[in-house]
Design an enzyme around this catalytic site. Structure first.
Site, PDB file in Angstrom:
ATOM      1  N   ALA A 101       0.791  -1.443  -0.028  1.00 52.99           N
ATOM      2  CA  ALA A 101       0.128   0.047   0.005  1.00 52.99           C
ATOM      3  C   ALA A 101       0.784   1.100   0.115  1.00 52.99           C
ATOM      4  O   ALA A 101       0.661   2.101  -0.673  1.00 52.99           O
ATOM      5  CB  ALA A 101      -0.906  -0.001   1.080  1.00 52.99           C
ATOM      6  N   SER A 157       0.674   8.950  -5.953  1.00 57.89           N
ATOM      7  CA  SER A 157       0.965  10.505  -5.435  1.00 57.89           C
ATOM      8  C   SER A 157       1.947  11.103  -6.414  1.00 57.89           C
ATOM      9  O   SER A 157       1.676  12.469  -6.867  1.00 57.89           O
ATOM     10  CB  SER A 157       1.350  10.287  -4.089  1.00 57.89           C
ATOM     11  OG  SER A 157       0.267   9.946  -3.151  1.00 57.89           O
ATOM     12  N   ALA A 209       2.236   1.590  -3.427  1.00 57.15           N
ATOM     13  CA  ALA A 209       1.109   2.137  -4.367  1.00 57.15           C
ATOM     14  C   ALA A 209       0.953   3.407  -4.105  1.00 57.15           C
ATOM     15  O   ALA A 209       0.769   4.279  -5.099  1.00 57.15           O
ATOM     16  CB  ALA A 209       0.060   1.220  -4.203  1.00 57.15           C
ATOM     17  N   GLU A 210       0.663   3.921  -2.849  1.00 57.59           N
ATOM     18  CA  GLU A 210       0.537   5.626  -2.614  1.00 57.59           C
ATOM     19  C   GLU A 210       1.438   6.239  -3.082  1.00 57.59           C
ATOM     20  O   GLU A 210       1.072   7.310  -3.511  1.00 57.59           O
ATOM     21  CB  GLU A 210      -0.027   5.472  -1.276  1.00 57.59           C
ATOM     22  CG  GLU A 210      -0.257   7.054  -0.873  1.00 57.59           C
ATOM     23  CD  GLU A 210      -1.784   7.190  -0.021  1.00 57.59           C
ATOM     24  OE1 GLU A 210      -1.708   8.450   0.162  1.00 57.59           O
ATOM     25  OE2 GLU A 210      -2.096   6.301   0.431  1.00 57.59           O
ATOM     26  N   THR A 211       2.783   5.788  -3.146  1.00 55.49           N
ATOM     27  CA  THR A 211       3.669   6.630  -3.586  1.00 55.49           C
ATOM     28  C   THR A 211       3.784   6.866  -4.866  1.00 55.49           C
ATOM     29  O   THR A 211       3.894   8.153  -5.160  1.00 55.49           O
ATOM     30  CB  THR A 211       5.101   5.945  -2.766  1.00 55.49           C
ATOM     31  OG1 THR A 211       5.200   5.886  -1.373  1.00 55.49           O
ATOM     32  CG2 THR A 211       6.543   6.718  -3.447  1.00 55.49           C
TER      33      THR A 211
END
Length: 161
Positions: free
Chosen positions: A71, A79, A74-76
């Site tokens: 996660a 973003s 993925a968020e990195t």
């Protein structure tokens, strides 16, 4: 961990930031959490963001890649893509992340690739596919970011999200 590596940026993005006196490659990173997890961003544009992350050091008690580590990767990536899309006048703030974990991984590197699903004026959504070294899908994630106006005074990002 924490050593320098080259990120591939589109030349027009480098030129846009350079015109403002900003050396984008020297400022760009996956943040402190990304450094601790040894996330290495290899390529970054609004159309595609690619990074790797080692499994070792990012596992849960059973020795498998931690779902939370996937996660974070993925968020990195989502973003970064949203930030690249928003440009110098916007900041990207994650508002929704979902991850589906397909298989366990015990060793090696995983690679994440983020591609846009939607790139609007106020929101962006990226699909992130994380694969193991045999190119088997480990996780599929989707991140939606809100694009907020950057602080024109150059201070901290606006609070509230």
């Amino acid at each position: 961990m924490g050593e320098q590596h080259a990120v591939k940026f589109p030349q027009e993005v480098l030129d846009e930031y350079a015109a403002l006196g900003i050396d984008l490659p020297s400022l760009f990173s996956a943040g402190h959490l990304g450094e601790r997890m040894d996330i290495r961003i290899l390529e970054a544009s609004a159309e595609r963001v690619v990074a790797t992350m080692p499994v070792e050091g990012n596992t849960q008690p059973y020795g498998l890649l931690h779902g939370g580590a996937s996660a974070v990767l993925a968020e990195t990536l989502g973003s970064v893509g949203a930030m690249m899309h928003g440009g110098i006048t916007k900041i990207a703030v994650g508002v929704d992340l979902n991850c589906t974990h397909h298989r366990g991984v015990r060793s090696g590197l995983v690679t994440g690739v983020a591609t846009p699903v939607h790139r609007g004026r106020s929101t962006t959504t990226y699909e992130i596919v994380i694969s193991d070294e045999q190119d088997r899908r480990v996780c599929t994630a989707r991140l939606t970011c809100l694009l907020r106006d950057a602080d024109p005074a150059g201070g901290q990002a606006p609070s509230g999200a």
